[in-house]
Design an enzyme around this catalytic site. Structure first.
Site, PDB file in Angstrom:
ATOM      1  CB  CYS A   1      -0.963  -0.019   1.187  1.00 41.51           C
ATOM      2  SG  CYS A   1      -0.169   0.075   2.805  1.00 41.51           S
ATOM      3  CB  ALA A   2       0.485   4.747   0.875  1.00 39.22           C
TER       4      ALA A   2
END
Length: 106
Positions: free
Chosen positions: A61-62
């Site tokens: 993800c981020a």
């Protein structure tokens, strides 16, 4: 927690590992790990059947928070899932290549 560090992930990625990105499409197009398949977190439950049960799946993800919950869900579903520590942000900071747009080819 099933989490993998960036160095180990980079080696697995180099060997052709399956990577899924659980961010939203708007985040994904801004820059993602080359070859990562986009499966937004909100769609994961309906698409879990699309993932292999006989090979590791690396979840990014981020920053690593969403991927931790996604990997835990996938592991409970019988998938050998690993969250990538630090997410895409750490990947970029380490100087690894990034793909922009919706093209998921490595």
């Amino acid at each position: 927690m099933r989490e993998i560090d960036q160095r180990t992930f980079a080696a697995a990625h180099g060997d052709g590992a399956l990577v899924i990105d659980v961010r939203e499409p708007s985040e994904y197009v801004e820059g993602h790990v080359p070859g990562a398949r986009l499966i937004p977190l909100g769609q994961l439950t309906s698409r879990v059947g699309d993932l292999p049960r006989n090979a590791p799946v690396y979840v990014v993800c981020a920053s690593g928070r969403r991927s931790l919950s996604a990997a835990a869900f996938l592991a409970a579903a019988g998938i050998d899932a690993w969250s990538v520590a630090g997410g895409t942000g750490a990947w970029i900071r380490a100087g690894h290549p990034v793909t922009r747009g919706m093209n998921t080819a490595a």
